[in-house]
Design a protein around this motif. Structure first.
Motif, short mmCIF file in Angstrom:
data_model
loop_
_atom_site.label_atom_id
_atom_site.label_comp_id
_atom_site.label_asym_id
_atom_site.label_seq_id
_atom_site.Cartn_x
_atom_site.Cartn_y
_atom_site.Cartn_z
N HIS A 288 2.79 19.18 -11.49
CA HIS A 288 1.73 19.28 -10.48
C HIS A 288 0.35 18.96 -11.05
O HIS A 288 -0.66 19.19 -10.38
CB HIS A 288 1.76 20.67 -9.84
N HIS B 218 -1.98 23.50 0.55
CA HIS B 218 -1.29 23.60 -0.75
C HIS B 218 -0.08 24.51 -0.62
O HIS B 218 -0.22 25.73 -0.46
CB HIS B 218 -2.30 24.15 -1.78
N ASP C 40 3.05 26.10 -2.41
CA ASP C 40 3.36 26.34 -3.83
C ASP C 40 3.74 27.80 -4.03
O ASP C 40 3.25 28.69 -3.32
CB ASP C 40 2.10 26.01 -4.66
N ASP D 241 -2.05 27.90 -9.05
CA ASP D 241 -2.54 26.72 -9.80
C ASP D 241 -4.05 26.72 -9.96
O ASP D 241 -4.69 25.67 -9.88
CB ASP D 241 -2.08 25.41 -9.13
N HIS E 259 -0.39 21.53 -15.22
CA HIS E 259 0.21 21.71 -13.89
C HIS E 259 -0.26 23.02 -13.25
O HIS E 259 -0.29 23.14 -12.03
CB HIS E 259 1.74 21.71 -14.01
N ASP F 9 4.08 21.44 -3.79
CA ASP F 9 4.89 21.75 -4.97
C ASP F 9 6.22 22.28 -4.43
O ASP F 9 6.24 23.26 -3.68
CB ASP F 9 4.17 22.83 -5.80
MN LIG Z 1 2.04 23.85 -8.46
#
Ligand SMILES: [Mn+2]
Length: 343
Positions: free
Chosen positions: A149, A170, A172, A176, A188, A265
């Motif tokens: 990522h 996003h 995930d 992050d 990532h 992700d």
């Molecule tokens: Mn990620």
């Protein structure tokens, strides 16, 4: 092209979904970035693009939500072989750094190696930026396929050259938002920190499915007014207490500005859908929940301006992760097209 029959099984031709269009003929282009230098838990996502491409040949191009989806011109930018070569070289150095850090050595002792990785990541980002920027300047819509990522920063920057104000949706398991991780600036685990820090056009970060984050990241989320994090815990608790997924998706989408970049992700999904991903976490979204949310976004008054799909890692003994990844990739492509048509 006249030979192409959407009712027949795809014939592998080196393109995603075995579609017959060249990049020049395509309105959506997919850029593969086989890079997993900074992966901390287990490598393998550099093989993601190839595995997704292979699995994508099996995806049925009919979709009940998108009329004549098989006619959408999705083109494949052939993989840049130098990325894979560099990935192999720098991954070895990164592994050495991670190994030493895990033994308790300080980042200072490893500063030379860390600098090599940071420079390599910066040049990868520049390459992705230039490739994506070229196609965006031609008026095409670009999706990037990772890799870990860290790889979409260049695409986000290329999108930012065209859009003064946009938000990121996003999806995930992780926030992050780490300020570098294991010494790696372009880790990532730092993609959203770097995006917010380096791309002033990003006015909103809306996270969905997050369920594994550290104190530093929780503080960041609480103190940065640009961030709204719909954790997996919050989403489930709402559902348990009777709030429908429809209502939750409406709120998620309402939190975003007019233009939206999707950063996906795969580990945002339940790990049974991505068992081989770099850092799997229990919990997560179902395929249908994500599909429903993305379709709602596509048919909302928001404008989808680009996307990435990251962290898909093929297993050694099955193609399940890539199978799921290729279907998510197809949905993002055809929903983006549905979104252009609707506005
Ligand atoms: Mn990620």
């Amino acid at each position: 092209m006249t030979q192409f029959n959407p009712n027949e099984i795809g014939m592998a031709n080196g393109n995603y979904f075995a579609l017959p269009y060249s990049p020049e003929q395509s309105e959506i282009v997919l850029v593969s970035v086989p890079w997993d230098v900074t992966t901390s838990y287990r490598p393998g996502t550099s093989k993601g693009p190839e595995a997704i491409l292979e699995a994508s040949v099996q995806v049925d191009l009919f979709d009940p939500n998108v009329e004549r989806a098989w006619e959408i011109k999705i083109g494949t930018i052939q993989e840049d072989s130098s990325i894979k070569k560099e990935n192999k070289k720098f991954r070895k150095i990164a592994e050495k750094v991670i190994e030493h850090l895990e033994k308790g050595e300080s980042e200072e002792v490893l500063s030379e190696e860390i600098k090599i990785i940071n420079d390599a990541s910066a040049s990868l980002n520049k390459k992705v930026y230039e490739t994506c920027g070229k196609y965006i300047s031609e008026g095409r819509f670009v999706g990037v396929v990772g890799g870990d990522h860290s790889i979409p920063l260049g695409n986000m920057k290329a999108v930012a050259d065209k859009h003064d104000d946009f938000g990121i949706l996003h999806i995930d398991a992780h926030a992050d938002l780490r300020v570098a991780y294991e010494g790696f600036r372009y880790s990532h685990a730092s993609i959203m920190y770097n995006a917010l820090n380096e791309i002033p056009q990003i006015s909103q970060l809306t996270q969905v499915g997050v369920r594994d984050f550290c104190q530093e990241e929780a503080d960041f989320i609480n103190h940065d007014p640009r961030i709204r994090c719909y954790t997996d815990m919050e989403i489930r608790q709402n559902s348990f207490e009777g709030k429908s997924w429809k209502r939750q998706c409406e709120e998620i989408i309402a939190s975003l500005p007019a233009s939206v970049y999707i950063s996906f992700d795969i580990d945002g999904l339940s790990p049974d859908l991505c068992p081989n991903t770099g850092t799997p976490v229990p919990g997560g979204l179902s395929f249908r929940e994500v599909d429903y949310m993305l379709h709602m976004l596509a048919t909302s008054n928001k404008r989808i301006i680009g996307f990435d799909l990251c962290e898909v890692s093929p297993g050694s003994d099955n193609e399940w992760d890539a199978n799921v990844g290729s279907r998510i990739l197809y949905k993002m492509c055809i929903y983006s097209k549905l979104n252009f048509k609707n506005r």
